[in-house]
Design a protein around this motif. Structure first.
Motif, PDB file in Angstrom:
ATOM      1  N   LEU A 176     -12.732   9.562   3.757  1.00  0.00           N
ATOM      2  CA  LEU A 176     -12.101   8.366   3.831  1.00  0.00           C
ATOM      3  C   LEU A 176     -11.861   7.523   2.448  1.00  0.00           C
ATOM      4  N   VAL A 177     -13.001   7.820   1.439  1.00  0.00           N
ATOM      5  CA  VAL A 177     -12.739   7.338   0.275  1.00  0.00           C
ATOM      6  C   VAL A 177     -11.532   7.948  -0.315  1.00  0.00           C
ATOM      7  N   THR A 178     -11.344   9.228  -0.373  1.00  0.00           N
ATOM      8  CA  THR A 178      -9.958   9.795  -1.054  1.00  0.00           C
ATOM      9  C   THR A 178      -9.184   9.192  -0.294  1.00  0.00           C
ATOM     10  N   GLY A 179      -8.804   8.965   1.036  1.00  0.00           N
ATOM     11  CA  GLY A 179      -7.646   8.504   1.837  1.00  0.00           C
ATOM     12  C   GLY A 179      -7.380   7.010   1.194  1.00  0.00           C
ATOM     13  N   ALA A 180      -8.472   6.191   0.913  1.00  0.00           N
ATOM     14  CA  ALA A 180      -8.426   4.694   0.377  1.00  0.00           C
ATOM     15  C   ALA A 180      -7.619   5.119  -1.050  1.00  0.00           C
ATOM     16  N   LEU A 181      -8.119   5.832  -1.806  1.00  0.00           N
ATOM     17  CA  LEU A 181      -7.485   6.005  -3.191  1.00  0.00           C
ATOM     18  C   LEU A 181      -5.987   6.403  -2.868  1.00  0.00           C
ATOM     19  N   VAL A 182      -5.724   7.303  -1.980  1.00  0.00           N
ATOM     20  CA  VAL A 182      -4.439   7.803  -1.763  1.00  0.00           C
ATOM     21  C   VAL A 182      -3.504   6.481  -1.559  1.00  0.00           C
ATOM     22  N   GLN A 183      -4.119   5.525  -0.771  1.00  0.00           N
ATOM     23  CA  GLN A 183      -3.300   4.267  -0.299  1.00  0.00           C
ATOM     24  C   GLN A 183      -3.150   3.438  -1.286  1.00  0.00           C
ATOM     25  N   GLU A 184      -3.987   3.250  -2.251  1.00  0.00           N
ATOM     26  CA  GLU A 184      -3.841   2.379  -3.330  1.00  0.00           C
ATOM     27  C   GLU A 184      -2.615   3.123  -4.422  1.00  0.00           C
ATOM     28  N   ALA A 185      -2.651   4.426  -4.440  1.00  0.00           N
ATOM     29  CA  ALA A 185      -1.526   4.942  -5.219  1.00  0.00           C
ATOM     30  C   ALA A 185      -0.487   4.713  -4.606  1.00  0.00           C
TER      31      ALA A 185
END
Length: 967
Positions: free
Chosen positions: A748-757
């Motif tokens: 989920l943390v990785t997913g949040a970073l993806v959305q930020e990008a």
């Protein structure tokens, strides 16, 4: 013809002399590498002659015997000499005779005397003690030649001595061949030895044309003409062995090396040539006593035949026997034998050794002689000796020799001389596990288990499958269940799932709390179900219940491991370790540190997890399990080293583990860790290479972590939409809902970073709404997960801050408490931005400074760039950024603009702003790393910056990274 003058190796001899001077003060290691025929053995001989008294050299050679190294072969000769050197104390090392029967009979225990526990550690400790005791009385060089042919057990013993010797006056010297068979297996050992502070490594180069001229002159007795020197140098390519073969040649010399090497042997008188052929069939070294027993001649007649072979350099004397001066010569002579000659010569050796216990050699000779019945029996005994010596790969090879011969023997069970009762002339006692039996099913069961321990899982599955085809599960349900258990474990370790095999095995066994085998199957099944804790819960609990009821330690340990992993119960793990240490099962014992590392990591005790994994890895390598349990433990250790910021150690460990060619699942895990590190360091190409290839060997947590790497790689490559597509597949994977919450939350943390990008790329378009929808999905998934330990708590804080855009101080505190510098630096960067947005310039600058120091210390180039950019965008004072230098104004300098940067320094500053290290800057600008370091020092001084990141921040703030400085 051997040159009487040693040519072209003065530097190498000086280097070995230097290594010996190092050894005088503390034990040292010298490694001599080179291609076949380059003169490694000659160098060792010349070095021995150059040693001053009272230094003594003891030598042993690794034999290439049909492509298979024999367990501990090089140390037999070494130990024989050492025992003689320490004859007064030899009685204290009588346990060595249990492992090396060549050293003599094992004395009987005296009444009331208790023998120490036997085991591999006992063997190694006695060898170590003997070497040190001999060295205390007289300095010694222990030389092991042709290490590339060493079996795994010999390599491990050599490494053990290198790690543990403390007595001054000991030099461990090894020669090995570059390239060719066996060279790849040396990678991990050489990597470990090369890192030692007292290791000297030599690589012998080919001879120059001038050296070839000197060698030819020494051989011919007169200086050859320039044309001859040029021709020999060209054809030999500077290889001393080939020069010797070409010395008396002319334009008609055969091109084939084999023909060159056979020229001298074929020119021998018939009796000497036959004797040389006889020696070639015996391997690389034959004792004089054995040679005398197989040769037609004896006494002075044999000596008379041997003398010219030694004088001409075809054979060399070593200790109490003879070996070929070079393995290529022996190979060429052996291959020149007719089939009938080979059979007769191997038959002689087999008859001469028939009353000995040299089972591996007997198996090789009888097999080559076509005596299949005895070859089968000897191979079986050699396999069991190898198992007792923890040489599992040799055990596998010997058992496969048995299987290869099974259908060629009329009654193989009778040939083995043992039936299910374990009686007969070849009986070696009961196996440590599994049903006893010398029938085909029994041998296949043993072979499957040997493959499990040696790490050859695919081959093990084949053996287990063949065993299942041969067993009648209605008449022998427990034997079938054991094979199913083995195959299930092998499939699990290969990267798949063994659940179908475990379920089948349980159906064959009675549902009885007193059935030990059922408990064992339940225990390994539960391990295979992890990390799905709910699915594994019942199996672990039932295994523990059976273990407690029956008192079976193996079943109890497996149940305790499950309890400890599920509940974070270190007491259960400690009890499991205590029980496992009393069992003769290194595989099970080494499962304990895997679970300890897992629990310590989840609870945030990363350093304890690393220590447990590294200790287990060392044990695995000492126990012959480096490619099975050792590969898994390397994954745990490397992961922990990355989390704690010990990236250089992690890189070295990953390189070493991958060089061993681990099984597919472990290899994929290791490659994923390599890719994650490469991404953190900014090497996108290396990360892409690591992430490439199928991930079918991964399962559960490993598969999800692979998806994370692919997501982050896509972001780094500028494709956040592809990253989100991979994220969608990850969230839909059935494993996502079954892994522990801390692993799921990492996704989920990785997913949040993806959305930020995605939002950075398109903050107002349709993608923005899709990114917000995905963020909502991530928040809902997080709400449905429990919180497990401090690591999970830190990930949750990080996730909430990413999704909400605030709360960074809480995330900073969580990562700081765990001691994870990379995640801490990430959150400090964002906390600094938040502080600046709130008008707290002092607090923001402090956060940037700490984040910069952490990122710089790690070598996290992309993160360093982001920190420098954020710091460069921060207001210098009163919220107003300084003006960019006007055309013609002072070029970049200190805060007062008084010191100019040169054009080269500006180039270096641009690369600093990219986050490059000194070595990377040197490569980009084609200068030396030391020169790059000088430039960096000047830049920091001129800018008044304490760190590289501060210098980059000044460059960003002043706009100097956008254009070259004005003239």
């Amino acid at each position: 013809m051997v040159s009487p003058v040693f040519v072209g190796r003065d530097d190498a001899l000086a280097a070995l002399a230097g290594a010996w001077q190092t050894a005088v003060g503390a034990p040292a290691v010298a490694l001599v590498a080179g291609e076949a025929g380059i003169g490694k053995s000659r160098l060792v001989t010349e070095f021995e002659h150059a040693l001053d008294l009272p230094v003594r050299m003891v030598r042993g050679a690794c034999a290439e015997f049909g492509g298979e190294g024999l367990a501990y072969a090089p140390f037999v000769a070494v130990l024989r000499r050492l025992v003689r050197e320490g004859a007064a104390a030899a009685g204290r090392y009588r346990e060595l005779a249990r492992w090396f029967p060549e050293l003599g009979e094992v004395p009987e225990a005296q009444p009331g005397e208790q023998r120490p526990l036997s085991g591999k550690h006992r063997l190694y400790e006695e060898v170590l003690a003997l070497v040190e005791e001999v060295a205390a009385a007289r300095p010694v060089v222990v030389a092991v030649e042709d290490l590339h042919w060493a079996d795994a057990a010999s390599r491990e013993l050599f490494a053990f001595l290198a790690r543990n010797l403390t007595q001054p006056g000991v030099l461990l010297l090894a020669t090995y061949r570059l390239g060719g068979a066996g060279a790849g297996q040396l990678g991990p050992l050489l990597s470990e030895l090369a890192r030692g502070p007292r290791t000297t490594t030599l690589r012998l180069p080919r001879l120059t044309e001038g050296h070839v001229g000197l060698q030819l002159a020494a051989i011919l007795g007169t200086a050859p003409d320039a044309a001859t020197v040029h021709r020999v140098h060209r054809r030999s390519d500077g290889n001393p062995l080939f020069v010797e073969a070409l010395a008396h040649g002319d334009s008609h010399t055969p091109d084939s090396l084999r023909e060159l090497l056979l020229r001298a042997p074929r020119a021998l008188p018939s009796p000497a040539r036959l004797l040389l052929s006889l020696v070639s069939a015996g391997g690389d070294f034959v004792t004089h006593r054995l040679l005398e027993s197989v040769a037609d001649e004896s006494g002075p007649e044999l000596d008379a035949l041997l003398r010219p072979l030694v004088d001409q350099g075809l054979l060399v004397t070593a200790d109490d026997g003879y070996g070929f001066r070079h393995a290529l010569i022996r190979q060429a002579v052996y291959e020149d034998l007719l089939p009938g000659e080979r059979i007769r010569l191997h038959t002689r050796y087999a008859e001469a050794l028939r009353d000995s216990d040299a089972y591996a050699e007997l198996a090789a000779h009888t097999y080559a002689a076509g005596d299949h019945e005895r070859a089968l029996a000897f191979a079986y005994r050699a396999a069991h000796r190898a198992r007792r010596s923890y040489a599992y790969d040799e055990q596998r090879r010997m058992l496969e020799r048995v299987l290869d011969l099974w259908d060629r023997v009329r009654d193989p069970s009778a040939a083995l001389g043992t039936g299910p009762s374990g009686t007969g002339p070849f009986d070696i006692g009961p196996l440590d596990s599994g049903p006893r039996g010398a029938d085909l099913v029994g041998v296949l069961t043993e072979a499957a288990e040997a493959c499990m321990f040696s790490g050859d899982y695919r081959r093990g599955i084949d053996h287990a499958t063949a065993g299942l085809a041969a067993v009648d599960e209605r008449r022998a349900p427990e034997r079938a269940a054991l094979l199913l258990e083995h195959r299930g474990r092998l499939r699990h370790r290969l990267g798949g799932t063994g659940n179908a095999d475990f379920d089948h095995a349980l159906r064959l066994l009675p549902d009885d709390v007193g059935n030990v085998l059922r408990g064992r199957v339940l225990g390994v099944m539960a391990m295979g179900l992890l990390p799905d804790a709910d699915a594994a819960r019942w199996a672990f609990d039932e295994a523990l219940r059976i273990g407690r009821h029956t008192g079976d330690a193996t079943v109890t340990v497996r149940g305790l491991l499950g309890t400890g992993a599920r509940d974070g119960d270190l007491g259960a793990l400690a009890e499991a370790r205590g029980l496992a240490e009393r069992l003769d099962s290194h595989d099970l014992l080494l499962t304990v540190p895997m679970y300890e590392a897992m629990v310590h990591t989840r609870t945030g005790e990363h350093r304890r997890g690393v220590d447990a994994a590294l200790d287990g890895l060392r044990r695995a390598r000492r126990s012959g399990l480096g490619l099975s349990r050792g590969a898994d433990l390397a994954c745990y250790a490397a992961h922990g080293l990355i989390l704690t910021g010990r990236w250089d150690e992690a890189t070295a460990l990953l390189d070493e583990a991958l060089a061993e060619d681990p099984p597919p699942a472990a290899r994929q895990h290791l490659r994923r860790l390599v890719g994650r590190l490469a991404l953190c360091r900014g090497d996108v190409a290396a990360a892409a290479t690591a992430a490439s290839g199928p991930a079918d060997a991964l399962r559960s947590t490993g598969l999800l972590q692979h998806y994370q790497l692919v997501c982050l790689l896509a972001v780094a490559q500028g494709d956040p939409e592809e990253a989100d597509r991979v994220l969608g597949r990850t969230l839909a994977d059935p494993w996502f809902t079954r892994v522990p919450s801390s692993e799921a939350r990492s996704v989920l943390v990785t997913g949040a970073l993806v959305q930020e990008a995605r939002l950075d790329a398109d903050s107002n378009g349709p993608t923005a709404q899709q990114a917000e929808d995905r963020r909502t999905e991530l928040a809902l998934l997080d709400a449905g997960l429990p919180e497990y330990g401090r690591l999970d708590r830190a990930r949750r804080s990080h996730l909430h801050a990413l999704l909400r855009g605030g709360g960074w101080q809480q995330a900073v505190s969580a990562w700081r408490e765990l001691g994870q510098p990379y995640h801490l630096a990430q959150c400090l960067l964002r906390a600094g931005r938040s502080a600046l947005a709130a008008g707290d310039l002092t607090g923001g600058s402090a956060q940037f400074e700490e984040a910069a120091e952490l990122a710089d210390s790690l070598g996290a180039a992309p993160l360093s760039r982001r920190i420098a950019l954020a710091a460069g965008q921060a207001p210098a004072s009163h919220g107003a950024p300084p003006a960019r230098p006007a055309e013609g104004a002072d070029a970049p300098g200190t805060a007062h603009g008084t010191a100019r940067l040169t054009a080269r320094e500006h180039e270096v500053l641009l690369l600093i702003a990219e986050g490059l290290s000194n070595r990377q800057i040197a490569g980009r600008l084609h200068i030396s790393p030391s020169t790059a370091g000088v430039h960096v020092s000047h830049i920091l001084a001129k800018l008044g910056a304490s760190t590289r990141t501060r210098a980059a921040a000044i460059a960003h703030r002043q706009g100097w990274t956008a254009a070259a400085p004005p003239e």
